[in-house]
Design a protein around this motif. Structure first.
Motif, PDB file in Angstrom:
ATOM      1  N   ILE A 189       0.853  -1.184   0.000  1.00  0.00           N
ATOM      2  CA  ILE A 189       0.000   0.000   0.000  1.00  0.00           C
ATOM      3  C   ILE A 189       0.888   1.234   0.000  1.00  0.00           C
ATOM      4  N   GLU A 190       0.683   2.085  -0.965  1.00  0.00           N
ATOM      5  CA  GLU A 190       1.510   3.283  -1.105  1.00  0.00           C
ATOM      6  C   GLU A 190       1.060   4.383  -0.148  1.00  0.00           C
ATOM      7  N   ASN A 191       1.998   5.239   0.238  1.00  0.00           N
ATOM      8  CA  ASN A 191       1.735   6.505   0.931  1.00  0.00           C
ATOM      9  C   ASN A 191       1.082   6.347   2.301  1.00  0.00           C
ATOM     10  N   LEU A 192       1.302   5.194   2.955  1.00  0.00           N
ATOM     11  CA  LEU A 192       0.908   5.130   4.360  1.00  0.00           C
ATOM     12  C   LEU A 192       1.769   6.085   5.175  1.00  0.00           C
ATOM     13  N   SER A 193       2.990   6.275   4.710  1.00  0.00           N
ATOM     14  CA  SER A 193       3.900   7.271   5.266  1.00  0.00           C
ATOM     15  C   SER A 193       4.667   7.894   4.115  1.00  0.00           C
ATOM     16  N   LYS A 194       5.083   9.152   4.280  1.00  0.00           N
ATOM     17  CA  LYS A 194       5.859   9.802   3.218  1.00  0.00           C
ATOM     18  C   LYS A 194       7.299   9.302   3.186  1.00  0.00           C
ATOM     19  N   TYR A 195       7.686   8.580   4.239  1.00  0.00           N
ATOM     20  CA  TYR A 195       9.019   8.003   4.292  1.00  0.00           C
ATOM     21  C   TYR A 195       8.955   6.537   3.850  1.00  0.00           C
ATOM     22  N   ARG A 196       9.755   6.192   2.855  1.00  0.00           N
ATOM     23  CA  ARG A 196       9.677   4.856   2.259  1.00  0.00           C
ATOM     24  C   ARG A 196       9.928   3.752   3.277  1.00  0.00           C
ATOM     25  N   ILE A 197      10.907   3.909   4.150  1.00  0.00           N
ATOM     26  CA  ILE A 197      11.225   2.868   5.110  1.00  0.00           C
ATOM     27  C   ILE A 197      10.077   2.654   6.102  1.00  0.00           C
ATOM     28  N   PHE A 198       9.420   3.753   6.520  1.00  0.00           N
ATOM     29  CA  PHE A 198       8.272   3.637   7.414  1.00  0.00           C
ATOM     30  C   PHE A 198       7.088   3.007   6.688  1.00  0.00           C
ATOM     31  N   ASN A 199       6.936   3.346   5.404  1.00  0.00           N
ATOM     32  CA  ASN A 199       5.839   2.791   4.630  1.00  0.00           C
ATOM     33  C   ASN A 199       5.976   1.276   4.532  1.00  0.00           C
ATOM     34  N   ARG A 200       7.199   0.782   4.272  1.00  0.00           N
ATOM     35  CA  ARG A 200       7.427  -0.661   4.203  1.00  0.00           C
ATOM     36  C   ARG A 200       7.160  -1.316   5.537  1.00  0.00           C
ATOM     37  N   LYS A 201       7.576  -0.653   6.628  1.00  0.00           N
ATOM     38  CA  LYS A 201       7.355  -1.211   7.959  1.00  0.00           C
ATOM     39  C   LYS A 201       5.866  -1.276   8.301  1.00  0.00           C
ATOM     40  N   LEU A 202       5.112  -0.259   7.913  1.00  0.00           N
ATOM     41  CA  LEU A 202       3.666  -0.285   8.145  1.00  0.00           C
ATOM     42  C   LEU A 202       3.003  -1.404   7.364  1.00  0.00           C
ATOM     43  N   ASN A 203       3.456  -1.651   6.145  1.00  0.00           N
ATOM     44  CA  ASN A 203       2.924  -2.772   5.373  1.00  0.00           C
ATOM     45  C   ASN A 203       3.253  -4.109   6.029  1.00  0.00           C
ATOM     46  N   GLU A 204       4.444  -4.214   6.598  1.00  0.00           N
ATOM     47  CA  GLU A 204       4.822  -5.445   7.294  1.00  0.00           C
ATOM     48  C   GLU A 204       3.935  -5.663   8.516  1.00  0.00           C
ATOM     49  N   ILE A 205       3.600  -4.574   9.210  1.00  0.00           N
ATOM     50  CA  ILE A 205       2.699  -4.684  10.365  1.00  0.00           C
ATOM     51  C   ILE A 205       1.325  -5.177   9.915  1.00  0.00           C
ATOM     52  N   ILE A 206       0.835  -4.644   8.790  1.00  0.00           N
ATOM     53  CA  ILE A 206      -0.462  -5.087   8.247  1.00  0.00           C
ATOM     54  C   ILE A 206      -0.403  -6.571   7.889  1.00  0.00           C
ATOM     55  N   GLU A 207       0.685  -6.997   7.244  1.00  0.00           N
ATOM     56  CA  GLU A 207       0.836  -8.402   6.864  1.00  0.00           C
ATOM     57  C   GLU A 207       0.809  -9.315   8.084  1.00  0.00           C
ATOM     58  N   GLU A 208       1.545  -8.928   9.120  1.00  0.00           N
ATOM     59  CA  GLU A 208       1.591  -9.752  10.330  1.00  0.00           C
ATOM     60  C   GLU A 208       0.239  -9.759  11.035  1.00  0.00           C
ATOM     61  N   PHE A 209      -0.404  -8.603  11.093  1.00  0.00           N
ATOM     62  CA  PHE A 209      -1.705  -8.508  11.766  1.00  0.00           C
ATOM     63  C   PHE A 209      -2.744  -9.391  11.082  1.00  0.00           C
ATOM     64  N   VAL A 210      -2.821  -9.315   9.746  1.00  0.00           N
ATOM     65  CA  VAL A 210      -3.812 -10.113   9.016  1.00  0.00           C
ATOM     66  C   VAL A 210      -3.511 -11.604   9.150  1.00  0.00           C
ATOM     67  N   THR A 211      -2.227 -11.981   9.056  1.00  0.00           N
ATOM     68  CA  THR A 211      -1.846 -13.381   9.191  1.00  0.00           C
ATOM     69  C   THR A 211      -2.258 -13.941  10.543  1.00  0.00           C
ATOM     70  N   LEU A 212      -1.947 -13.213  11.612  1.00  0.00           N
ATOM     71  CA  LEU A 212      -2.299 -13.669  12.956  1.00  0.00           C
ATOM     72  C   LEU A 212      -3.813 -13.675  13.159  1.00  0.00           C
TER      73      LEU A 212
END
Length: 244
Positions: free
Chosen positions: A180-203
């Motif tokens: 998901i693009e633009n969750l944060s304007k910082y690319r590294i934070f955006n990737r981390k937020l996507n990882e949190i979403i992935e882990e949350f949905v999986t669990l």
């Protein structure tokens, strides 16, 4: 319905002669299972082409030009919109097992989806003490999505009317892919937020299977019986097979 008379026959004969009718009854279960499998295989065409007769749109892929949703949950309020939404993968399923147990009046199944995914452009405008505005493209996928379940039913002794007793669904997912693009304007934070979403949905999916099974049963069982109405199991099979 043949299975009803066979069950009655088993009860009447008793345990000493029950073996003589066990095999025909098992064959009946295998026959019904194969009919359901054939119906599900044919259902791919319905997903891909729709069914104007029954008002079903094309769902593989399923597309939405534009849709907006109002969100109001106390602290959070605002709008969430999607555009150019496309859902794919609903027709890409493999039937692992499909068994009808006519002794216990239940259908057990195991179906696997390689990937159920969507792409879209999104727009979020939320307020919660401070305003959050985000927009961009998004890709989200549930990969190796497995659906195991059991449908228990009953048949009237004299009418063979079909009633669903419960519908239990146990989902699990092998991998979640969130881009998901633009969750944060910082690319590294955006990737981390996507990882949190992935882990949350999986669990959420893999560790709440009993909750999902109970919730689906409570919601789906009355709906199934309403749709079935006065139809018998033979009627349902005839609908699945187009009357054959």
């Amino acid at each position: 319905m043949k299975s009803v008379f066979l069950i009655a026959l088993i009860v009447a004969l008793g345990s000493c002669q029950g073996a003589e009718v066990t095999e025909p009854l098992s064959a009946q279960g295998r026959s019904i299972s194969s009919v359901i499998v054939d119906g599900l295989e044919a259902f791919r065409g319905v997903l891909q082409n729709g069914s104007p007769k029954y008002g079903l749109p094309v769902m593989a892929p399923m597309q939405l030009a534009k849709r907006s949703f109002e969100i109001n949950s106390g602290e959070f309020s605002g709008t969430f919109g999607v555009e150019n939404f496309e859902l794919q993968g609903l027709d890409e399923y493999e039937i692992i097992t499909m068994n009808v147990d006519v002794f216990r009046s239940r259908l057990t199944f195991n179906i696997n989806f390689a990937s159920v995914n969507f792409t879209t452009d999104y727009d979020v405008d939320m307020g919660s003490g401070y305003r959050i505005k985000r927009n961009g493209g998004a890709f989200f996928a549930l990969e190796d999505l497995n659906i195991q379940g059991r449908i228990s039913y009953s048949l009237g002794v004299f009418t063979s009317q079909l009633r669903v007793k419960d519908v239990l669904i146990y989902p699990s997912v092998g991998n979640v892919n969130s881009q998901i693009e633009n969750l944060s304007k910082y690319r590294i934070f955006n990737r981390k937020l996507n990882e949190i979403i992935e882990e949350f949905v999986t669990l959420t999916v893999n560790e709440n299977t009993d909750f999902v099974a109970t919730w689906v049963s409570e919601q789906a069982t009355p709906i199934c019986n309403e749709l079935i109405g006065d139809r018998t199991l033979s009627d349902i099979i005839a609908i699945i097979t187009g009357g054959n």
